[in-house]
Scaffold this active site. Sequence first.
Site, PDB file in Angstrom:
ATOM      1  N   THR A 104       0.676  -1.268   0.110  1.00 11.48           N
ATOM      2  CA  THR A 104       0.335   0.217  -0.008  1.00 11.48           C
ATOM      3  C   THR A 104       1.089   1.092   0.298  1.00 11.48           C
ATOM      4  O   THR A 104       0.462   1.894  -0.606  1.00 11.48           O
ATOM      5  CB  THR A 104      -0.847   0.427   1.321  1.00 11.48           C
ATOM      6  OG1 THR A 104      -1.314  -1.322   1.647  1.00 11.48           O
ATOM      7  CG2 THR A 104      -1.796   1.007   1.481  1.00 11.48           C
ATOM      8  N   LYS A 127       9.024  -8.421  -4.931  1.00 11.88           N
ATOM      9  CA  LYS A 127       8.521  -9.832  -4.785  1.00 11.88           C
ATOM     10  C   LYS A 127       7.758 -10.445  -5.761  1.00 11.88           C
ATOM     11  O   LYS A 127       8.272 -11.580  -6.516  1.00 11.88           O
ATOM     12  CB  LYS A 127       8.483  -9.817  -3.371  1.00 11.88           C
ATOM     13  CG  LYS A 127       8.995 -11.839  -3.402  1.00 11.88           C
ATOM     14  CD  LYS A 127       9.261 -11.962  -1.719  1.00 11.88           C
ATOM     15  CE  LYS A 127       7.621 -11.917  -1.112  1.00 11.88           C
ATOM     16  NZ  LYS A 127       7.650 -12.513   0.123  1.00 11.88           N
ATOM     17  N   GLY A 142       3.442   8.637  10.408  1.00  9.55           N
ATOM     18  CA  GLY A 142       2.631   8.751   9.455  1.00  9.55           C
ATOM     19  C   GLY A 142       2.988  10.127   8.696  1.00  9.55           C
ATOM     20  O   GLY A 142       4.278  10.589   8.946  1.00  9.55           O
ATOM     21  N   GLY A 181     -11.671  -2.500   7.916  1.00  7.13           N
ATOM     22  CA  GLY A 181     -10.586  -2.391   7.682  1.00  7.13           C
ATOM     23  C   GLY A 181     -10.114  -1.668   8.225  1.00  7.13           C
ATOM     24  O   GLY A 181      -8.708  -0.945   7.971  1.00  7.13           O
ATOM     25  N   ASP A 228       3.379  -2.955  18.570  1.00  8.27           N
ATOM     26  CA  ASP A 228       3.427  -1.222  17.338  1.00  8.27           C
ATOM     27  C   ASP A 228       3.485  -0.479  18.231  1.00  8.27           C
ATOM     28  O   ASP A 228       4.694   0.752  17.709  1.00  8.27           O
ATOM     29  CB  ASP A 228       1.899  -1.219  16.271  1.00  8.27           C
ATOM     30  CG  ASP A 228       2.164  -0.238  15.848  1.00  8.27           C
ATOM     31  OD1 ASP A 228       2.976  -0.505  14.312  1.00  8.27           O
ATOM     32  OD2 ASP A 228       1.711   0.608  15.639  1.00  8.27           O
ATOM     33  N   LYS A 249       7.245   2.870  17.978  1.00 10.18           N
ATOM     34  CA  LYS A 249       7.583   3.817  17.572  1.00 10.18           C
ATOM     35  C   LYS A 249       7.962   4.638  19.065  1.00 10.18           C
ATOM     36  O   LYS A 249       8.764   5.462  19.640  1.00 10.18           O
ATOM     37  CB  LYS A 249       6.186   4.574  17.491  1.00 10.18           C
ATOM     38  CG  LYS A 249       5.844   4.086  17.023  1.00 10.18           C
ATOM     39  CD  LYS A 249       3.993   3.839  16.429  1.00 10.18           C
ATOM     40  CE  LYS A 249       3.834   3.203  14.343  1.00 10.18           C
ATOM     41  NZ  LYS A 249       2.220   3.597  14.220  1.00 10.18           N
ATOM     42  N   GLY A 299      -1.967   4.660   6.421  1.00 13.30           N
ATOM     43  CA  GLY A 299      -2.336   4.593   5.511  1.00 13.30           C
ATOM     44  C   GLY A 299      -1.802   5.249   4.394  1.00 13.30           C
ATOM     45  O   GLY A 299      -0.226   6.222   4.746  1.00 13.30           O
TER      46      GLY A 299
HETATM   47  N1  HSE Z   1      -1.190  -0.520  12.621  1.00 10.45           N
HETATM   48  C1  HSE Z   1      -0.329   1.096  12.780  1.00 10.45           C
HETATM   49  C2  HSE Z   1      -1.758   1.861  13.530  1.00 10.45           C
HETATM   50  C3  HSE Z   1      -0.093   1.273  11.544  1.00 10.45           C
HETATM   51  O1  HSE Z   1      -2.756   1.089  13.156  1.00 10.45           O
HETATM   52  O2  HSE Z   1      -1.925   2.951  13.496  1.00 10.45           O
HETATM   53  C4  HSE Z   1       1.265   1.746  11.353  1.00 10.45           C
HETATM   54  O3  HSE Z   1       2.501   1.284  12.416  1.00 10.45           O
END
Ligand code: HSE
Length: 429
Positions: free
Chosen positions: A14, A46, A135, A188, A202, A206, A303
Amino acid sequence: MMDTINIAIIGMGTVGQGVAIMLLKQSELLEKQLGYKLVLKRILEKFYDKQLDFDRGGIPISGEWQDVLGDPDIHIVVETMGGIEPAKTFITEALRSGKHVVTANKDLLALHGQELFAVAKESGADLYFEASVGGAIPILYSLRQNLTSDPIQEVMGIVNGTTNYILTRMADEGGDFSAILADAQRLGYAEVNPASDVEGTDSGRKAAILSSLAFHSQVTLDDVYIQGITEITREDILFAEQMGYAIKLLAICKETAGGIEARVHPTLLPKSHPLSTVQDTFNAIFVKGGHFGEVMLYGRGAGRFPTACAILGDVAEIVRNIRFNCSGRLTRVYGREKGIVPIDDVETRFFMRLLLADMPGVLAVVTKALSKYNVSLETVNQMDLIEGDAELVFVTHLVREGDMRRALEEIGRLEVTKKIVTVLRVEGV
Ligand code: HSE
């Protein structure tokens, strides 16, 4: 002087496709600002015969890394493959061959960031990674540039959109975690495998990246204390709200006299705190310094296009560095200059829900156990009786986590205790 900068994108997921689309669409705007034509010269994927969301025209696509590495005309490699290997090898080899690299790969940076920065430094190449945290939000740039003169005291962020979306809906609708997660997956907003989001990993990655940059010392994922949101219930959110708090999953990075605190956990924030107003899939990062005071940056943390914009911002910065012959100017390699505060030594406030026998003197028994371990209370609220038992909600003053744990062990052993329902940390008071 050359007039073209050639770019390769490795990974056509993406985000990789978003970078390609933006690069093709905005080439005139970028050229006007940078004085170079940015050309997407090669694509590595790939599954090289996969259907793409854009017309790549004659841009070659290949499944062979050597096609990119061996092309001496590629100046910048944009890594959007994700994962540890082969991304780590590809980035290392690209830097060693003098190519600059932009990556959004938080998994890799949170574990091996300093190793890769060392390779970049040795090679005199740039390695930029703004898109790895928040982001489109320019938080890493702000920490490295705008806020650099003032020692950072604290960075607290909502850095995961999936969990913020789930918590927002739980608060708005009074729904249960698993039902809302299932709905978020259907819509989604959550991955098919949501583990790294909802279990906090995640955000932990960070937190490691933010702490290293903010405090100029190596912090890796393994240093971060992590607790996700899977155990949060609608009642936790409701009772927290009744007491004037929102519950958010925060990445909390602080520098204290004892070292660096790096932790991720569901956190009660007073409703007056700016982070408590951040809703849905939005991210925000709140930074405190002794002189600049408080700064909060807000925006889309994930995104296709928000991430692509952050990546192309890094590409633009690298192009400027090439133009003015100052590549490598922002590369810093940090060793373990500062220690990590063990979670038991962290001081916070706690929110605690206890189900107790509804009989005279019960509160005195509990407060005695708490005071034995230096836990002092700020507020106590009695909620409704549940099948004859009393639900009490406590908020403590600042307490050492290890002391709180021992107090809770003792409370768990008391005859009057039916259940320790929830224990959560409170910040931002
Ligand atoms: N899966 C992460 C989120 C985005 O929901 O913010 C990528 O780090």
